[in-house]
Design a protein around this motif. Sequence first.
Motif, PDB file in Angstrom:
ATOM      1  N   SER A 219      37.701   8.902  -7.826  1.00 49.53           N
ATOM      2  CA  SER A 219      36.876   8.056  -6.963  1.00 49.53           C
ATOM      3  C   SER A 219      35.651   8.812  -6.477  1.00 49.53           C
ATOM      4  O   SER A 219      34.553   8.250  -6.420  1.00 49.53           O
ATOM      5  CB  SER A 219      37.698   7.573  -5.764  1.00 49.53           C
ATOM      6  OG  SER A 219      38.843   6.864  -6.161  1.00 49.53           O
ATOM      7  N   VAL A 220      35.825  10.086  -6.112  1.00 47.22           N
ATOM      8  CA  VAL A 220      34.700  10.915  -5.680  1.00 47.22           C
ATOM      9  C   VAL A 220      33.648  10.994  -6.791  1.00 47.22           C
ATOM     10  O   VAL A 220      32.447  10.815  -6.552  1.00 47.22           O
ATOM     11  CB  VAL A 220      35.170  12.330  -5.294  1.00 47.22           C
ATOM     12  CG1 VAL A 220      33.986  13.276  -5.103  1.00 47.22           C
ATOM     13  CG2 VAL A 220      36.012  12.291  -4.024  1.00 47.22           C
ATOM     14  N   GLY A 221      34.099  11.259  -8.014  1.00 46.71           N
ATOM     15  CA  GLY A 221      33.172  11.383  -9.124  1.00 46.71           C
ATOM     16  C   GLY A 221      32.442  10.087  -9.418  1.00 46.71           C
ATOM     17  O   GLY A 221      31.221  10.084  -9.634  1.00 46.71           O
ATOM     18  N   VAL A 222      33.168   8.969  -9.442  1.00 47.72           N
ATOM     19  CA  VAL A 222      32.540   7.673  -9.709  1.00 47.72           C
ATOM     20  C   VAL A 222      31.496   7.365  -8.639  1.00 47.72           C
ATOM     21  O   VAL A 222      30.362   6.965  -8.945  1.00 47.72           O
ATOM     22  CB  VAL A 222      33.604   6.557  -9.763  1.00 47.72           C
ATOM     23  CG1 VAL A 222      32.930   5.182  -9.831  1.00 47.72           C
ATOM     24  CG2 VAL A 222      34.517   6.745 -10.963  1.00 47.72           C
ATOM     25  N   HIS A 223      31.862   7.547  -7.377  1.00 48.66           N
ATOM     26  CA  HIS A 223      30.969   7.247  -6.261  1.00 48.66           C
ATOM     27  C   HIS A 223      29.702   8.108  -6.323  1.00 48.66           C
ATOM     28  O   HIS A 223      28.578   7.603  -6.213  1.00 48.66           O
ATOM     29  CB  HIS A 223      31.711   7.494  -4.946  1.00 48.66           C
ATOM     30  CG  HIS A 223      31.044   6.913  -3.743  1.00 48.66           C
ATOM     31  ND1 HIS A 223      31.746   6.579  -2.606  1.00 48.66           N
ATOM     32  CD2 HIS A 223      29.750   6.622  -3.472  1.00 48.66           C
ATOM     33  CE1 HIS A 223      30.909   6.094  -1.706  1.00 48.66           C
ATOM     34  NE2 HIS A 223      29.681   6.117  -2.208  1.00 48.66           N
ATOM     35  N   ALA A 224      29.873   9.416  -6.522  1.00 47.21           N
ATOM     36  CA  ALA A 224      28.736  10.329  -6.564  1.00 47.21           C
ATOM     37  C   ALA A 224      27.802  10.008  -7.732  1.00 47.21           C
ATOM     38  O   ALA A 224      26.575   9.962  -7.569  1.00 47.21           O
ATOM     39  CB  ALA A 224      29.227  11.773  -6.652  1.00 47.21           C
ATOM     40  N   ALA A 225      28.380   9.791  -8.919  1.00 46.58           N
ATOM     41  CA  ALA A 225      27.554   9.534 -10.101  1.00 46.58           C
ATOM     42  C   ALA A 225      26.886   8.165 -10.035  1.00 46.58           C
ATOM     43  O   ALA A 225      25.748   7.999 -10.503  1.00 46.58           O
ATOM     44  CB  ALA A 225      28.407   9.639 -11.364  1.00 46.58           C
ATOM     45  N   TRP A 226      27.564   7.179  -9.467  1.00 48.18           N
ATOM     46  CA  TRP A 226      26.967   5.852  -9.282  1.00 48.18           C
ATOM     47  C   TRP A 226      25.693   5.976  -8.453  1.00 48.18           C
ATOM     48  O   TRP A 226      24.632   5.472  -8.833  1.00 48.18           O
ATOM     49  CB  TRP A 226      27.985   4.934  -8.605  1.00 48.18           C
ATOM     50  CG  TRP A 226      27.513   3.578  -8.200  1.00 48.18           C
ATOM     51  CD1 TRP A 226      26.728   3.263  -7.121  1.00 48.18           C
ATOM     52  CD2 TRP A 226      27.789   2.324  -8.853  1.00 48.18           C
ATOM     53  NE1 TRP A 226      26.512   1.916  -7.050  1.00 48.18           N
ATOM     54  CE2 TRP A 226      27.147   1.310  -8.099  1.00 48.18           C
ATOM     55  CE3 TRP A 226      28.532   1.972  -9.972  1.00 48.18           C
ATOM     56  CZ2 TRP A 226      27.222  -0.038  -8.449  1.00 48.18           C
ATOM     57  CZ3 TRP A 226      28.604   0.624 -10.329  1.00 48.18           C
ATOM     58  CH2 TRP A 226      27.960  -0.367  -9.578  1.00 48.18           C
TER      59      TRP A 226
END
Length: 306
Positions: A219-226
């Motif tokens: 979730s952290v990765g998806v949120h940051a990259a989004w």
Amino acid sequence: MSHTDLSQPVAGLDIGSRRFLHAGPLRWLRSFGWAVALFFIFGLAIAAVQLWPGMAIKGEGALRALATLGLCVVAYGLYAGIVRLAEGRWPSELALRPAIAELLIGLLIGAVMLSVVVGLLVGLGLYEVSGPRAASPWGMIIVGISSGFMEELVLRAIVLRLLMRAFGAWPALVLSAALFGALHLTNPNASPMAAIAIAVEAGLMLAAFYMLTGRIWMSVGVHAAWNFAQGWIWGARVSGIEVKQSLYLSNPKPGAPDWLSGGDFGPEASVPAMVVGTLVAVVVLYWAWKKGNFRAAPDAPKVEAV
């Protein structure tokens, strides 16, 4: 078994079952109250992460990004210590061994999702894109770090997890997503429609990755990259906030309906974003349900305080 193997069945999510969250009368109320307390404690931590590096370090370069990341690490350590003392466990939602792999997977998913959204907006004649141009990525890297790490800690590891302990999986998903959307009402150019879009496409989607893995790293990765892809790569508004430095520049075409394009709030309030985010959420939530992660792990046996 590999820690990144997402296909193996598990006995439910470890959401805490000792000390403050022990089984017994008013467990739901204790869980809810604990969620509220941690929400405010780490809401202050979010403010510190967002404000202090900018006050202490001039510019938006690598040093400020490292300072932001360092404060996130401190906040995660504080969370782990509090959970150890109050819940009698080390938080499996922050398990370190699978962190790098799941972060990288999340970063890839987030960047691809947002790029698909922009592609749909352009393909439907709602957006125009110009560039590329020279631009520093550090400002959006800092935004990605602070929003990804800190908002996921608060909204998923704290709010979603403890609401699940209090009320069960479905109420927790709905309530945490609604809160995530409502918090964006304070952003520039926000509207009720934008808040609903954030709740549906992002609140449920980011929660789904936590439900799937039992950890917040994806979730952290998806949120940051989004956020990074939306802001620096494509130069669109990020939750209503105009981006100063970007590789490309993306804006709604004149005459494009706000309800369809997202208007001044940006692509997150658009119909394509809602479709893409919702589809991903449904697929991942179904996967999590098939794994048995819509239930809590069995209560841990009682142990003496240490």
